[in-house]
Structure formats: C-alpha cells, structure tokens
Scaffold this motif. Structure first.
Motif, PDB file in Angstrom:
ATOM      1  N   GLY A 215     -48.667  -8.516   2.760  1.00 56.45           N
ATOM      2  CA  GLY A 215     -47.875  -9.214   1.891  1.00 56.45           C
ATOM      3  C   GLY A 215     -47.769  -8.490   0.548  1.00 56.45           C
ATOM      4  O   GLY A 215     -48.727  -8.065   0.171  1.00 56.45           O
ATOM      5  N   LEU A 216     -46.568  -8.537   0.052  1.00 54.31           N
ATOM      6  CA  LEU A 216     -46.313  -7.748  -1.316  1.00 54.31           C
ATOM      7  C   LEU A 216     -45.782  -8.963  -2.217  1.00 54.31           C
ATOM      8  O   LEU A 216     -44.761  -9.394  -2.074  1.00 54.31           O
ATOM      9  N   ALA A 217     -46.592  -9.084  -3.115  1.00 50.30           N
ATOM     10  CA  ALA A 217     -46.267 -10.242  -4.048  1.00 50.30           C
ATOM     11  C   ALA A 217     -46.208  -9.859  -5.623  1.00 50.30           C
ATOM     12  O   ALA A 217     -46.864  -9.098  -6.105  1.00 50.30           O
ATOM     13  N   TYR A 218     -45.107 -10.584  -6.117  1.00 51.40           N
ATOM     14  CA  TYR A 218     -45.103  -9.982  -7.463  1.00 51.40           C
ATOM     15  C   TYR A 218     -45.934 -11.261  -8.286  1.00 51.40           C
ATOM     16  O   TYR A 218     -46.211 -10.495  -9.420  1.00 51.40           O
ATOM     17  N   GLU A 219     -46.043 -12.203  -7.922  1.00 52.87           N
ATOM     18  CA  GLU A 219     -46.660 -13.358  -8.845  1.00 52.87           C
ATOM     19  C   GLU A 219     -48.055 -13.585  -8.074  1.00 52.87           C
ATOM     20  O   GLU A 219     -47.949 -13.770  -6.585  1.00 52.87           O
ATOM     21  N   ASN A 220     -48.973 -14.179  -8.768  1.00 51.62           N
ATOM     22  CA  ASN A 220     -50.378 -14.293  -8.070  1.00 51.62           C
ATOM     23  C   ASN A 220     -50.469 -15.865  -7.327  1.00 51.62           C
ATOM     24  O   ASN A 220     -51.079 -16.357  -6.711  1.00 51.62           O
ATOM     25  N   LEU A 221     -49.252 -16.618  -7.602  1.00 53.04           N
ATOM     26  CA  LEU A 221     -49.279 -17.971  -7.127  1.00 53.04           C
ATOM     27  C   LEU A 221     -48.120 -18.115  -5.840  1.00 53.04           C
ATOM     28  O   LEU A 221     -47.737 -19.224  -5.755  1.00 53.04           O
ATOM     29  N   GLU A 222     -47.605 -17.202  -5.565  1.00 58.24           N
ATOM     30  CA  GLU A 222     -46.785 -17.088  -4.410  1.00 58.24           C
ATOM     31  C   GLU A 222     -47.360 -17.577  -3.270  1.00 58.24           C
ATOM     32  O   GLU A 222     -48.386 -17.287  -2.839  1.00 58.24           O
ATOM     33  N   PRO A 223     -46.798 -19.076  -2.829  1.00 59.01           N
ATOM     34  CA  PRO A 223     -47.451 -19.712  -1.799  1.00 59.01           C
ATOM     35  C   PRO A 223     -48.094 -18.786  -0.460  1.00 59.01           C
ATOM     36  O   PRO A 223     -49.019 -19.169   0.228  1.00 59.01           O
ATOM     37  N   GLY A 224     -47.050 -17.849   0.083  1.00 57.68           N
ATOM     38  CA  GLY A 224     -47.366 -17.167   1.226  1.00 57.68           C
ATOM     39  C   GLY A 224     -48.469 -16.427   1.212  1.00 57.68           C
ATOM     40  O   GLY A 224     -49.102 -16.025   2.051  1.00 57.68           O
ATOM     41  N   ILE A 225     -48.875 -16.149  -0.120  1.00 60.20           N
ATOM     42  CA  ILE A 225     -50.249 -15.358  -0.166  1.00 60.20           C
ATOM     43  C   ILE A 225     -51.563 -16.232   0.306  1.00 60.20           C
ATOM     44  O   ILE A 225     -52.581 -15.714   1.159  1.00 60.20           O
ATOM     45  N   TYR A 226     -51.524 -17.511   0.328  1.00 59.63           N
ATOM     46  CA  TYR A 226     -52.581 -18.292   0.663  1.00 59.63           C
ATOM     47  C   TYR A 226     -52.447 -19.058   1.902  1.00 59.63           C
ATOM     48  O   TYR A 226     -53.394 -19.701   2.274  1.00 59.63           O
ATOM     49  N   LEU A 227     -51.181 -18.953   2.544  1.00 59.68           N
ATOM     50  CA  LEU A 227     -51.056 -19.734   3.787  1.00 59.68           C
ATOM     51  C   LEU A 227     -51.754 -19.098   4.980  1.00 59.68           C
ATOM     52  O   LEU A 227     -51.863 -17.980   5.163  1.00 59.68           O
ATOM     53  N   ASP A 228     -52.525 -19.968   5.721  1.00 62.52           N
ATOM     54  CA  ASP A 228     -53.356 -19.296   6.961  1.00 62.52           C
ATOM     55  C   ASP A 228     -52.369 -18.843   8.021  1.00 62.52           C
ATOM     56  O   ASP A 228     -51.237 -19.277   8.247  1.00 62.52           O
ATOM     57  N   GLY A 229     -52.829 -17.740   8.389  1.00 61.46           N
ATOM     58  CA  GLY A 229     -52.050 -17.160   9.549  1.00 61.46           C
ATOM     59  C   GLY A 229     -50.666 -16.641   9.235  1.00 61.46           C
ATOM     60  O   GLY A 229     -49.817 -16.318  10.048  1.00 61.46           O
ATOM     61  N   ILE A 230     -50.490 -16.264   8.085  1.00 63.65           N
ATOM     62  CA  ILE A 230     -49.110 -15.729   7.587  1.00 63.65           C
ATOM     63  C   ILE A 230     -49.420 -14.027   7.154  1.00 63.65           C
ATOM     64  O   ILE A 230     -49.173 -13.162   7.894  1.00 63.65           O
ATOM     65  N   CYS A 231     -50.176 -13.836   6.179  1.00 61.04           N
ATOM     66  CA  CYS A 231     -50.563 -12.437   5.716  1.00 61.04           C
ATOM     67  C   CYS A 231     -51.837 -12.102   5.935  1.00 61.04           C
ATOM     68  O   CYS A 231     -52.786 -12.740   5.836  1.00 61.04           O
ATOM     69  N   ASP A 232     -52.027 -10.737   6.535  1.00 58.96           N
ATOM     70  CA  ASP A 232     -53.424 -10.097   6.884  1.00 58.96           C
ATOM     71  C   ASP A 232     -53.972  -9.469   5.693  1.00 58.96           C
ATOM     72  O   ASP A 232     -55.125  -9.691   5.479  1.00 58.96           O
ATOM     73  N   LYS A 233     -53.403  -9.026   4.795  1.00 65.15           N
ATOM     74  CA  LYS A 233     -53.709  -8.535   3.641  1.00 65.15           C
ATOM     75  C   LYS A 233     -52.601  -8.590   2.454  1.00 65.15           C
ATOM     76  O   LYS A 233     -51.363  -9.036   3.037  1.00 65.15           O
ATOM     77  N   VAL A 234     -53.035  -8.726   1.102  1.00 64.20           N
ATOM     78  CA  VAL A 234     -51.907  -8.827   0.223  1.00 64.20           C
ATOM     79  C   VAL A 234     -51.923  -8.206  -1.013  1.00 64.20           C
ATOM     80  O   VAL A 234     -53.353  -7.853  -1.321  1.00 64.20           O
ATOM     81  N   TYR A 235     -50.916  -7.285  -1.580  1.00 65.06           N
ATOM     82  CA  TYR A 235     -51.147  -6.647  -2.593  1.00 65.06           C
ATOM     83  C   TYR A 235     -50.129  -6.905  -3.527  1.00 65.06           C
ATOM     84  O   TYR A 235     -49.207  -7.545  -3.332  1.00 65.06           O
ATOM     85  N   GLN A 236     -50.424  -6.851  -4.862  1.00 66.02           N
ATOM     86  CA  GLN A 236     -49.430  -7.411  -5.886  1.00 66.02           C
ATOM     87  C   GLN A 236     -48.724  -6.099  -6.219  1.00 66.02           C
ATOM     88  O   GLN A 236     -49.273  -4.713  -6.112  1.00 66.02           O
ATOM     89  N   ILE A 237     -47.260  -6.233  -6.753  1.00 67.53           N
ATOM     90  CA  ILE A 237     -46.432  -5.011  -6.723  1.00 67.53           C
ATOM     91  C   ILE A 237     -45.802  -5.238  -8.015  1.00 67.53           C
ATOM     92  O   ILE A 237     -45.650  -6.277  -8.309  1.00 67.53           O
ATOM     93  N   PRO A 238     -45.548  -4.066  -8.752  1.00 62.83           N
ATOM     94  CA  PRO A 238     -44.644  -4.194 -10.028  1.00 62.83           C
ATOM     95  C   PRO A 238     -43.399  -4.791  -9.793  1.00 62.83           C
ATOM     96  O   PRO A 238     -42.649  -4.535  -8.576  1.00 62.83           O
ATOM     97  N   TYR A 239     -42.887  -5.599 -10.603  1.00 64.40           N
ATOM     98  CA  TYR A 239     -41.317  -5.828 -10.584  1.00 64.40           C
ATOM     99  C   TYR A 239     -40.472  -4.851 -11.065  1.00 64.40           C
ATOM    100  O   TYR A 239     -40.891  -3.553 -11.498  1.00 64.40           O
ATOM    101  N   PRO A 240     -39.151  -4.710 -10.180  1.00 64.63           N
ATOM    102  CA  PRO A 240     -38.342  -3.718 -10.300  1.00 64.63           C
ATOM    103  C   PRO A 240     -38.199  -3.204 -11.591  1.00 64.63           C
ATOM    104  O   PRO A 240     -37.935  -2.095 -11.978  1.00 64.63           O
TER     105      PRO A 240
END
Lengths: 347, 79
Positions: free
Chosen positions: A40-65
């Motif tokens: 998972g590539l997240a811009y914000e640290n409260l994006e729900p997909g980060i915390y959902l079980d069974g969705i992402c195996d790993k998550v990294y924050q990325i910079p805004y465009p």
C-alpha cells in the motif's frame, strides 16, 4: 502453480470520498491467474486501507505529487529496493500525470504500469471536454474554464442557470446564480487550483461505466452502473449494474476511437428522451470497481495481466442487476502501529 | 400496449428494469395484470378476466386500471 506479483497501490482512503485502492486490492486478491503481495502506498497516515485486515501486506508513505517527481521517484526506488515491485496501480487523478511521465523510469526499474498515454490523459481533461466531444462525436454539455472571478458575470451570455461548477480534478457543485458560482469558485480554486470549470447542467439520470481499454482500441471489459444512493459529496453509497446496450456501445466506440489504454470511468447523463451526454471521463479505475468484480468482470486482474504483457481475453458478459451497498465501520488501531507509520513512514 | 421484454418480474411481485436500474414492488393484483400484459393479453381480456375473478364493478376497475396504465407509461414499463 500461480505466479506471485508484488503490486503497489495508492488510493487507500476508504473515506466518505473513497479512493479505489481497497476495492482494487480486493479484486486482485480474488484474481484467478496470479497471487499478490500488496504494498500500500499512502499519502496520509490515517487512510483506512492501511489498517484494514487482509488488505495490505506492507504500507509505505509516499510524498504528494506537489513535492515534485524527483522526491516521488526516489521514494519509489527505495520501496522497490525493499519490495521488488512488479507493478504499480495509481488510483488518484492528481497523481496520474506524475506516474504517466515517469513510466519509462519505472519500466527501467522493472516496474510495470498500465496507464493512458499523456495525450489520452490530457485530451479528456474537463477543460478540453467540448473539443473531445466534437472530435469523437460524443454529446457533451457546453462548458468553460474560468481563471478569474471577473468572468462569472458574463456566464449568463452562454449558460442558463443552474449550472455546475467543477474542480479540475474533483468536486462539483450546482449553482443557481452568480453569487453561488463565486462561492464555489473560491472554495474549489483554494482546494484544487485553477482553472475552475463551469458546465451546463444536463437534466436526467446519471449513469456511469467502468471500462478497461487495451491500448489498441479493444474494450477488455465494461460494466454500466446507476447510483442508487448518493452521499452529500455526490459519491455512490449504493449502486446497481445496468443492461444498457446503448451505453456499452458508446463506451466501446470511445475506446475504439481513442485507443484508450488502462482503466476508465465514463460519467454520463441519460435524459428522459434517451439521449446521452458525457459529463466526465475519469482516467482511472473508479471506487466502485468491486461491483464489476461482483458482476463477473475482474478488471484489476485484467489490467495487471495487460500491463505484464499476458494475453487477456475480453469479457463479454456480466450480471445485470447486481448491487453494491457501502458501509462504514470503526477500526480499532493500536497507537504503536500508528506511531510506527508516523515515525518510520512504513509499516 | 406491451410490457418491455427486458422487464423482469418475480413471483413475489418485484419488478426490475435492467435498462434504468429501477425496481418496483407490485401488489398481487398489479403483478397479475402486468403478467397478463406480458402475455400479450389486451385490455378487454384483462377487464373480463378480473371482473370474473374478483368482486369488483367495471367502473371501479376501469378507473384503477387506467391509473395503473398511466403509471406504467410514466415509469417506461411499456414499449
């Protein structure tokens, strides 16, 4: 034995204005032709997909465009070193330009994408929609790009009220008079920048189509949907697949003429007399993609296979009258997990 | 008057128009009438069928039937 691909995905913001990331991941996890590790590539640290079980195996924050493509590429390189990415699916309009223009660099790194060309991306921009309509013989409502408040008074010469005021990427509001246009102009320009687009209001039922083009003019899959329950942000909270052959024909025709490459969403208004007006083309998979999956077309799976150069047989049918209903649920998150992402930028 | 071929009607009276995505709940008598229309029965046949089967006078039935037909047209159920 099925191959396993490491696929990075943005758009994990499953909020009341949902990004397509989570439903795309659900589709990929149900793929029949491969298995996936999802990064998972997240811009914000409260994006729900980060915390959902069974969705992402790993998550990294990325910079805004807006941080520039160098910062973006550097971050992708770092993630690639750790995760050995095979594929990236960007899911936001605002990041697509960066991804499209970085395709060669990504490809050199061994990371595949399946995106529209820059020309395809640019010509369907809201500001270019009238020319698009003429070029491809599609009915579109009259629209105009505004770059200053001083242009609003003259709108009466070209438009009847009400009219729609739209941001170049997101947001659309109905305005019944020039004062309301000014309000919406200020709100939208502060959020999305200029220009702000005004569009004639086409009266009718909004119908949408999710589609995937192979880049050679062929439609790999297409499913039309009508929103049944719409939030105050205009997002579908419930929808149903339609058996509208005219709408499908229109979609296939647009993909054939434009040789569209990648996922797309056509937003159309069907009038009471059965005419169709194209009001927007979103150059990516929409957030309701899992409905297409439920109706028999796994478009994220097909997209990955196309991007990896595999043979993909076009879908020819789907289940009509299949519905989706969204729900919200509170996720309980340990502070240590939030801390890890906030401090290290990865999880 | 013909009901559109693609309109699906279940035994429970749930009707679905796949073209618009609209769905409707029909009561038993409406379901019966729509099914008769789907079987290409004309108004005259439907009237005599209903009058024979149920305790209703022709005037009352006709008034309600006309209303119902207008509703079917409004929701584009008929060709």
């Amino acid at each position: 034995m099925l191959p396993t691909y490491n696929i990075a995905i943005t758009g994990l913001n499953n909020t009341d204005n949902p990004g397509p990331g989570v439903p795309v991941i659900r589709g990929l996890r149900e793929a029949k032709s491969f298995k996936v590790n999802i990064i998972g590539l997240a811009y914000e640290n409260l994006e729900p997909g980060i915390y959902l079980d069974g969705i992402c195996d790993k998550v990294y924050q990325i910079p805004y465009p807006s941080a520039g493509s160098t910062a973006f590429i550097d971050r992708i390189k770092y993630i690639h070193e750790k995760e050995n990415l095979d594929f990236i699916i960007p899911n936001f309009d605002a990041e697509l330009f960066t991804f499209i223009t970085s395709q060669d660099i990504l490809s050199d790194l061994g990371i595949k994408t399946f995106l529209p060309t820059l020309e395809q991306f640019e010509e369907r921009q809201k500001v270019n929609l009238p020319e698009y309509g003429k070029k491809y013989n599609v009915q579109v409502p009259n629209s105009k790009a505004l770059t200053s408040l001083s242009e609003i008074n003259d709108l009466r010469k070209e438009f009847d009220y009400p009219l729609l005021v739209k941001g170049k990427f997101y947001d659309a509001y109905l305005a019944y008079n020039p004062e309301q246009v000014i309000n919406h102009f200020n709100k939208i320009s502060a959020k999305w920048g200029l220009p702000v687009i005004v569009q004639a209001f086409a009266k009718g039922t909004e119908v949408n189509v999710i589609a995937l083009g192979d880049g050679n003019g062929n439609t790999i899959g297409a499913v039309p949907m009508r929103k049944q329950y719409i939030t105050d942000k205009g997002k579908a909270w419930g929808g149903i697949t339609l058996g509208d052959e005219k709408l499908l024909e229109l979609t296939r025709n647009i993909i054939k003429q434009t040789k569209w490459r990648g996922g797309m969403e056509l937003e159309m208004i069907k009038t009471n007399t059965g005419e169709y007006f194209l009001i927007e083309i979103n150059p990516r998979i929409p957030a309701w993609v899992y409905l297409a999956n439920g109706a028999g077309q796994n478009l994220p799976e097909a997209m990955v296979n196309l991007g990896l150069g595999k043979e993909v047989i076009p879908y020819t049918s789907y289940e009509i009258g299949k519905m989706f209903v969204r729900y919200s649920q509170d996720l309980i998150v340990d502070l240590s997990i939030f801390e890890k992402l906030s401090m290290n930028g990865e999880l | 008057m013909k009901i559109k071929k693609n309109i699906a009607i279940s035994q429970s009276g749930f009707a679905f128009d796949p073209n618009s995505g609209d769905s409707f709940s029909l009561n038993p008598i409406a379901t019966e009438i729509v099914n008769l229309l789907k079987d290409d029965k004309d108004e005259q046949f439907i009237t005599s069928h209903i009058l024979e089967k149920y305790e209703i006078d022709e005037f009352t039935f006709q008034r309600n039937f006309d209303d119902f037909v207008q509703m079917l047209k409004h929701y584009q159920f008929v060709e």
